[in-house]
Every structure is written in structure tokens, then in C-alpha cells.
Design a protein around this motif. Structure first.
Motif, PDB file in Angstrom:
ATOM      1  N   LEU A   1      -9.335  46.932  12.153  1.00 29.62           N
ATOM      2  CA  LEU A   1      -8.830  46.167  13.286  1.00 29.62           C
ATOM      3  C   LEU A   1      -8.074  44.928  12.803  1.00 29.62           C
ATOM      4  N   GLY A   2      -7.196  44.398  13.661  1.00 30.26           N
ATOM      5  CA  GLY A   2      -6.516  43.148  13.359  1.00 30.26           C
ATOM      6  C   GLY A   2      -5.831  43.167  12.008  1.00 30.26           C
TER       7      GLY A   2
ATOM      8  N   LEU B   1     -10.406  44.044  19.281  1.00 30.66           N
ATOM      9  CA  LEU B   1     -10.258  42.610  19.007  1.00 30.66           C
ATOM     10  C   LEU B   1     -10.642  42.274  17.570  1.00 30.66           C
ATOM     11  N   GLY B   2     -10.389  41.014  17.183  1.00 25.76           N
ATOM     12  CA  GLY B   2     -10.736  40.541  15.854  1.00 25.76           C
ATOM     13  C   GLY B   2     -11.305  39.140  15.907  1.00 25.76           C
TER      14      GLY B   2
ATOM     15  N   VAL C   1     -29.391  32.739  10.641  1.00 23.38           N
ATOM     16  CA  VAL C   1     -28.206  33.416  11.164  1.00 23.38           C
ATOM     17  C   VAL C   1     -28.407  33.801  12.622  1.00 23.38           C
ATOM     18  N   VAL C   2     -27.415  33.485  13.425  1.00 22.22           N
ATOM     19  CA  VAL C   2     -27.332  33.994  14.793  1.00 22.22           C
ATOM     20  C   VAL C   2     -26.166  34.980  14.816  1.00 22.22           C
ATOM     21  N   VAL C   3     -26.474  36.262  14.975  1.00 20.77           N
ATOM     22  CA  VAL C   3     -25.436  37.294  15.011  1.00 20.77           C
ATOM     23  C   VAL C   3     -25.090  37.564  16.472  1.00 20.77           C
ATOM     24  N   VAL C   4     -23.810  37.485  16.779  1.00 21.12           N
ATOM     25  CA  VAL C   4     -23.343  37.622  18.157  1.00 21.12           C
ATOM     26  C   VAL C   4     -22.452  38.855  18.255  1.00 21.12           C
ATOM     27  N   GLY C   5     -22.811  39.772  19.154  1.00 24.50           N
ATOM     28  CA  GLY C   5     -22.025  40.984  19.352  1.00 24.50           C
ATOM     29  C   GLY C   5     -21.551  41.104  20.783  1.00 24.50           C
ATOM     30  N   HIS C   6     -20.249  41.289  20.951  1.00 23.64           N
ATOM     31  CA  HIS C   6     -19.651  41.424  22.274  1.00 23.64           C
ATOM     32  C   HIS C   6     -19.233  42.868  22.519  1.00 23.64           C
ATOM     33  N   SER C   7     -19.565  43.413  23.686  1.00 25.30           N
ATOM     34  CA  SER C   7     -19.108  44.730  24.126  1.00 25.30           C
ATOM     35  C   SER C   7     -19.474  45.801  23.097  1.00 25.30           C
ATOM     36  N   TYR C   8     -18.500  46.599  22.616  1.00 26.60           N
ATOM     37  CA  TYR C   8     -18.790  47.638  21.625  1.00 26.60           C
ATOM     38  C   TYR C   8     -19.593  47.106  20.444  1.00 26.60           C
ATOM     39  N   SER C   9     -19.286  45.878  20.010  1.00 27.44           N
ATOM     40  CA  SER C   9     -19.859  45.369  18.760  1.00 27.44           C
ATOM     41  C   SER C   9     -21.353  45.106  18.837  1.00 27.44           C
ATOM     42  N   GLY C  10     -21.923  45.146  20.025  1.00 28.41           N
ATOM     43  CA  GLY C  10     -23.379  45.078  20.112  1.00 28.41           C
ATOM     44  C   GLY C  10     -24.046  46.210  19.337  1.00 28.41           C
TER      45      GLY C  10
ATOM     46  N   SER D   1      -1.657  41.238  23.641  1.00 26.96           N
ATOM     47  CA  SER D   1      -0.752  41.132  22.493  1.00 26.96           C
ATOM     48  C   SER D   1      -1.506  41.150  21.169  1.00 26.96           C
ATOM     49  N   GLY D   2      -2.764  40.715  21.160  1.00 28.17           N
ATOM     50  CA  GLY D   2      -3.538  40.671  19.929  1.00 28.17           C
ATOM     51  C   GLY D   2      -4.351  41.917  19.637  1.00 28.17           C
ATOM     52  N   SER D   3      -4.460  42.813  20.601  1.00 26.11           N
ATOM     53  CA  SER D   3      -5.310  43.989  20.442  1.00 26.11           C
ATOM     54  C   SER D   3      -4.664  45.023  19.524  1.00 26.11           C
ATOM     55  N   THR D   4      -5.505  45.735  18.783  1.00 28.73           N
ATOM     56  CA  THR D   4      -5.043  46.836  17.942  1.00 28.73           C
ATOM     57  C   THR D   4      -5.854  48.090  18.275  1.00 28.73           C
ATOM     58  N   PRO D   5      -5.289  49.266  18.068  1.00 28.39           N
ATOM     59  CA  PRO D   5      -6.049  50.501  18.320  1.00 28.39           C
ATOM     60  C   PRO D   5      -7.370  50.496  17.550  1.00 28.39           C
TER      61      PRO D   5
END
Length: 233
Positions: A39-40, A12-13, A68-77, A153-157
Motif C-alpha cells: 500500500l501507499g 490507506l497508509g 505499546v498501544v496498537v491501533v487498528g482501523h477497519s480492515y487493519s483490526g 486521492s491518497g488511496s491505493t488498490p
């Protein structure tokens, strides 16, 4: 108010946060959704694990962000946890959204639920990239058909080196002020490494009754939780 740096998970991006950003801005926050290297619209840039950490730190430093509040989802944690340590007193708190967390010397692949060899083999067979999920893989995650189509549709390898290179921590993660959001449709309990950190005084658990991609399935509720985390930091 806070400055949010928002980092979505594998494939994702920045666009993944499109429905969360207006809610946070309406609450008075500034937002910096980030597309990581490779990505993206940054597809084609070489990227390893530390490249992604640097992407996040650079975003904070380039805009001279504080609170700063840094937010990481899934892998990006994994890169978010490392970057949060490196931005020092600019950090208000970090929010992990149903995410992996970094461990010294460990990679995403080394903690992959199917085992590191399985993920590394899949990456090798796809030219060094982790192939995006298919539409059927999102079943049971609280997403509408339109939301699934948008994600697919928005995902990239995803660049494989970011998944196989080890994390490098400067101090224990438990020293960070952190909120961990567990999305219950993706499993009722945090992983053991997260559960151990939640026993400390600086980590808080919040549950969402949705799937692994709450920025799509429950963007308003996710924004409310992020606002609360910023307000209490």
C-alpha cells in the motif's frame, strides 16, 4: 507515556493519521504511523494476511518499543489483533477503531457483509487487488468534500491476498486489554463478534458520533480517546 503504532484500514497508509499524530505527540506520546506492505509508498511489495501481521510486529521490535498501544482501523483490526498477541509484554493495550477483528481460521472476506464470493470476484476482476472506493461511497460519513478528496486521492488498490488469507490466533482475543470505538454514522451497534467480547472484563466500548473514518472527520476527538485508553491501560 505510550508508544502508539497506528494502522489505517484498506487502501490507506501512514498518511491517514497526519492530523491525529500531532495531538498524541502534544500529549507526550511517541507515534509510529505505519503503511502496510503493498500500500501507499510500499505499493508493489507482495503481501498476504501474515505479511501485514509481521509488518506490525517488526515495527515494534525494530524500534524496541514498550508500553505499546496498537491501533487498528477497519480492515487493519484483523492484523492488529493478531500482532497484539504476538508482541507479548510489550503491549499496553489495543484499540480497534470501527474495525473488523480476527477470528481463528477466518479471513476478512469470509465475514464480508456481501459474502466472500462477492468480494473475491471483485478482487479477481481487478487483477488481484480490491479497488479503492469512489467519492460517492463516502457520503453520510461526516466528511467534508476536501476530506473525501484527500482520502480518494491518497488511496491505493489493496492487495487481495491480505483479505482472503485466514487469521491465526495464539490465544482468545478476550484476553487482550482492548478498547473498541464504534462510529455511529456507520451503524449503531458493534457486530455480533465484537459485542460478545465486550461482555468480558477486559474490553471497553466507546462511541463516536461520526463516520467510519474518524482520523479524518474527528481527529482531535479520536486522539483524545486514544490518549485516554493509553492512560487507563
Amino acid at each position: 507515556m505510550a508508544n502508539f503504532v497506528l494502522v489505517a484500514g484498506a487502501w490507506l497508509g501512514a498518511w491517514a493519521w497526519d492530523e491525529v499524530v500531532p495531538e498524541l505527540r502534544a500529549a507526550g506520546h511517541s507515534t509510529h504511523p505505519l503503511t502496510l506492505s503493498g500500500l501507499g509508498d510500499r505499493k508493489g511489495l507482495p503481501a498476504g494476511q501474515q505479511t501485514h501481521v509481521r509488518d506490525i510486529v517488526d515495527e515494534v521490535e525494530r524500534h524496541d518499543l514498550h508500553d505499546v498501544v496498537v491501533v487498528g482501523h477497519s480492515y487493519s483490526g484483523i492484523p492488529v489483533g493478531q500482532a497484539a498477541e504476538r508482541i507479548g509484554d510489550r503491549l499496553a493495550c489495543v484499540v480497534f477503531v470501527d474495525s473488523n477483528i480476527p477470528a481463528q481460521g477466518e479471513s476478512f472476506a469470509s465475514r464480508w457483509w456481501q459474502g466472500s464470493p462477492a468480494l473475491e470476484s471483485a478482487i479477481d476482476k481487478n487483477g488481484g487487488f480490491w479497488a479503492p472506493l469512489a467519492a460517492d461511497d463516502y457520503d453520510g460519513q461526516g466528511l467534508t468534500d476536501d476530506q473525501i478528496r484527500r482520502i480518494v486521492s491518497g488511496s491505493t488498490p489493496h492487495p487481495g491476498a491480505t483479505l482472503t488469507e485466514p487469521a491465526a490466533l495464539e490465544r482468545p482475543l478476550g484476553e487482550l486489554s482492548a478498547t473498541y470505538i464504534k462510529c455511529l454514522l456507520d451503524g449503531p451497534e458493534p457486530t455480533d463478534d465484537v459485542a460478545a467480547l465486550l461482555t468480558g472484563k477486559r474490553w471497553e466500548l466507546i462511541e463516536m458520533n461520526t463516520g467510519h473514518w474518524p482520523m479524518f472527520s474527528e481527529p482531535r476527538e479520536l486522539a483524545r480517546i486514544l490518549h485516554r485508553a493509553a492512560s487507563e491501560s
